[in-house]
Design an enzyme around this catalytic site. Structure first.
Site, PDB file in Angstrom:
ATOM      1  N   ASN A   1       0.835  -1.140  -0.046  1.00 32.54           N
ATOM      2  CA  ASN A   1      -0.099   0.028   0.128  1.00 32.54           C
ATOM      3  C   ASN A   1       0.985   1.164  -0.019  1.00 32.54           C
ATOM      4  O   ASN A   1       2.029   1.284  -0.041  1.00 32.54           O
ATOM      5  CB  ASN A   1      -0.968   0.055   1.155  1.00 32.54           C
ATOM      6  CG  ASN A   1      -0.356   0.072   2.503  1.00 32.54           C
ATOM      7  OD1 ASN A   1       0.858   0.361   2.706  1.00 32.54           O
ATOM      8  ND2 ASN A   1      -0.955  -0.643   3.525  1.00 32.54           N
TER       9      ASN A   1
ATOM     10  N   GLU B   1       3.272   1.390   2.983  1.00 34.19           N
ATOM     11  CA  GLU B   1       4.549   0.731   3.095  1.00 34.19           C
ATOM     12  C   GLU B   1       5.585   1.108   2.074  1.00 34.19           C
ATOM     13  O   GLU B   1       6.633   1.088   2.250  1.00 34.19           O
ATOM     14  CB  GLU B   1       4.044  -0.666   2.918  1.00 34.19           C
ATOM     15  CG  GLU B   1       3.118  -1.479   3.739  1.00 34.19           C
ATOM     16  CD  GLU B   1       3.665  -1.303   5.360  1.00 34.19           C
ATOM     17  OE1 GLU B   1       5.041  -1.389   5.577  1.00 34.19           O
ATOM     18  OE2 GLU B   1       2.913  -1.655   6.208  1.00 34.19           O
TER      19      GLU B   1
ATOM     20  N   ASP C   1      -6.569  -7.768   2.005  1.00 31.68           N
ATOM     21  CA  ASP C   1      -6.476  -9.380   1.945  1.00 31.68           C
ATOM     22  C   ASP C   1      -7.508  -9.823   0.667  1.00 31.68           C
ATOM     23  O   ASP C   1      -7.202 -10.663   0.082  1.00 31.68           O
ATOM     24  CB  ASP C   1      -7.112 -10.082   3.225  1.00 31.68           C
ATOM     25  CG  ASP C   1      -6.342  -9.611   4.417  1.00 31.68           C
ATOM     26  OD1 ASP C   1      -5.140  -9.297   4.146  1.00 31.68           O
ATOM     27  OD2 ASP C   1      -6.934  -9.450   5.387  1.00 31.68           O
TER      28      ASP C   1
END
Length: 334
Positions: free
Chosen positions: A210, A213, A277
């Site tokens: 993302n 990160e 996820d």
């Protein structure tokens, strides 16, 4: 460029039934204490939550597994669950997932707790979250057991997913073992990384950080519209495709010669928990079913829009995806 129509989407979703996915990573249990607030505690300036409901859901890598099998694909999960009630609940829930499509290969350690995140929610607002977890690497013995399970699984998988939440499963030695074995077998590798080991994932087919990160990893502000910045980031991270999720900004995909961006699908956002996820699972299954990376990204973008409109960590069904595409009635160019 070509259109990704409903017929193509249905073909990919139908093809999911023949896909075998292996997920390696950090399993979690998401716990929700739901109630109401009508007063402040006399003991401290905090709300008193009258809990009326307690829910538990699979989180982290376990949520990826739940989404994979919701699409009809078979899934092997390799990871850690503690010798405690939370670990037992995760094992039981994985066994209950539909169709008997899950094969579990979990290690345990009596000295280490299962990762559990408890959210207290009142009037649809999260009041507080408290975590039970450890972030150091698994023991040498547990790591070796994970490596052995990975090597056994590669011969029977079509897509490999590495789901990293920095909870000790995906150590550098496990990461390298998994990626090297997958590349030798011609198996695509999808990685959802965290900052700590992000440079260990060189050789991944799709690296899906993302925005937070990738900024932490590269130490520069994100420039999602700058092709030179994206290509430099892809080369530094050593992946074939760099797919950066941008929250409300959608997603951007960079390969060695092109950039492709999709906006977020306009939907009411209820809870973003678990959306990453869901994206990982849809990309993995779609690639296994024969989608291009661009097609897989588009399907995952739709799936994320459905997931965030649900409370808590949730899965997305093929029917929900098709209904959203038909509702939007837009031509999708890939």
């Amino acid at each position: 460029m070509h259109s990704l129509g409903i017929d193509r989407i249905e073909a990919l979703l139908n093809g999911a039934r023949d896909v075998r996915v292996t997920v390696i990573g950090d399993l979690m249990l998401d716990i929700y204490l739901i109630g109401s607030v009508d007063r402040i505690s006399p003991e401290a300036p905090v709300p008193v939550v009258h809990v009326t409901e307690e829910l538990m859901a699979l989180g982290g890598a376990a949520n990826v597994v739940a989404n994979v099998v919701r699409l009809g694909a078979a899934c092997r999960v390799i990871g850690f669950a503690g010798d405690d009630s939370h670990g037992t609940h995760i094992r039981d829930e994985l066994e209950r997932l539909e169709g008997g499509l899950v094969h579990t290969d979990l290690v345990t350690d009596g000295s280490r707790p299962t990762t559990a995140k408890t959210r207290v929610v009142a009037k649809r607002q999260q009041v507080v979250r408290f975590d039970r977890e450890r972030e150091d690497d698994l023991s040498v013995a547990a790591t070796e057991a994970i490596r052995a399970a990975v090597l056994r699984a590669i011969a029977e998988t079509d897509v490999l997913v590495l789901e990293d939440y920095n909870k000790g499963v995906l150590t550098p030695v496990v990461i390298r073992t998994a990626i090297e074995a997958a590349r030798a077998a011609g198996v695509p590798v999808i990685v959802d990384p965290k900052f700590r080991n992000i440079f260990e994932y060189r050789g991944a087919t799709v690296l899906k950080p993302n925005a937070f990160e990738i900024v932490r990893a590269l130490g520069t502000p994100i420039m999602a519209d700058n092709e030179d910045w994206l290509e430099d980031a892809r080369c530094r991270l050593g992946c074939e495709y760099l797919l950066v999720t941008l929250g409300e900004g959608g997603m951007v995909l960079r390969s060695n010669n092109s950039t492709f961006r999709v906006p977020a699908v306009a939907r009411e956002v209820f809870d973003v928990s678990g959306a990453g996820d869901t994206v990982t699972a849809f990309i993995a299954v779609a690639l296994g079913a024969g989608a291009t990376v661009r097609e897989a990204m588009i399907l995952a973008n739709f799936a994320a829009a459905i997931e965030v409109a649900k409370p808590g960590v949730a899965t997305v069904s093929p029917e929900e995806l098709k209904d959203l595409v038909l509702h939007l009635r837009e031509e999708i160019r890939v």
